[in-house]
Design a protein around this motif. Structure first.
Motif, PDB file in Angstrom:
ATOM      1  N   UNK A  21       0.838  -1.201   0.000  1.00  0.00           N
ATOM      2  CA  UNK A  21       0.000   0.000   0.000  1.00  0.00           C
ATOM      3  C   UNK A  21       0.872   1.249   0.000  1.00  0.00           C
ATOM      4  N   UNK A  22       1.956   1.243   0.763  1.00  0.00           N
ATOM      5  CA  UNK A  22       2.848   2.397   0.811  1.00  0.00           C
ATOM      6  C   UNK A  22       3.510   2.628  -0.547  1.00  0.00           C
ATOM      7  N   UNK A  23       3.953   1.548  -1.202  1.00  0.00           N
ATOM      8  CA  UNK A  23       4.589   1.682  -2.511  1.00  0.00           C
ATOM      9  C   UNK A  23       3.598   2.217  -3.538  1.00  0.00           C
ATOM     10  N   UNK A  24       2.366   1.704  -3.514  1.00  0.00           N
ATOM     11  CA  UNK A  24       1.360   2.200  -4.454  1.00  0.00           C
ATOM     12  C   UNK A  24       1.065   3.675  -4.200  1.00  0.00           C
ATOM     13  N   UNK A  25       1.001   4.084  -2.940  1.00  0.00           N
ATOM     14  CA  UNK A  25       0.751   5.488  -2.636  1.00  0.00           C
ATOM     15  C   UNK A  25       1.879   6.379  -3.120  1.00  0.00           C
ATOM     16  N   UNK A  30       3.971  10.284  -7.101  1.00  0.00           N
ATOM     17  CA  UNK A  30       4.964  10.664  -8.099  1.00  0.00           C
ATOM     18  C   UNK A  30       4.285  10.928  -9.447  1.00  0.00           C
ATOM     19  N   UNK A  31       3.376  10.062  -9.849  1.00  0.00           N
ATOM     20  CA  UNK A  31       2.679  10.236 -11.124  1.00  0.00           C
ATOM     21  C   UNK A  31       1.831  11.505 -11.100  1.00  0.00           C
ATOM     22  N   UNK A  32       1.172  11.750  -9.961  1.00  0.00           N
ATOM     23  CA  UNK A  32       0.322  12.945  -9.867  1.00  0.00           C
ATOM     24  C   UNK A  32       1.143  14.212  -9.978  1.00  0.00           C
ATOM     25  N   UNK A  33       2.280  14.283  -9.286  1.00  0.00           N
ATOM     26  CA  UNK A  33       3.109  15.494  -9.358  1.00  0.00           C
ATOM     27  C   UNK A  33       3.747  15.616 -10.736  1.00  0.00           C
ATOM     28  N   UNK A  34       4.057  14.488 -11.373  1.00  0.00           N
ATOM     29  CA  UNK A  34       4.666  14.523 -12.698  1.00  0.00           C
ATOM     30  C   UNK A  34       3.663  15.026 -13.728  1.00  0.00           C
TER      31      UNK A  34
END
Length: 37
Positions: A21-25, A30-34
């Protein structure tokens, strides 16, 4: 063959679940900020 106690197997399961869950978050963050950057 010695059987491990139930709480140890549950602890492993909970630990792996929490790590995934932590890795997915982190990946989602990262994708959202990118995409917003």
């Amino acid at each position: 063959m010695s059987e491990r106690p139930l709480w140890r197997r549950l602890g492993w399961f909970v630990g792996l679940w929490a790590a995934s869950v932590a890795v997915l978050g982190i990946v989602a963050l990262i994708i959202r900020t990118w995409l917003n950057g």
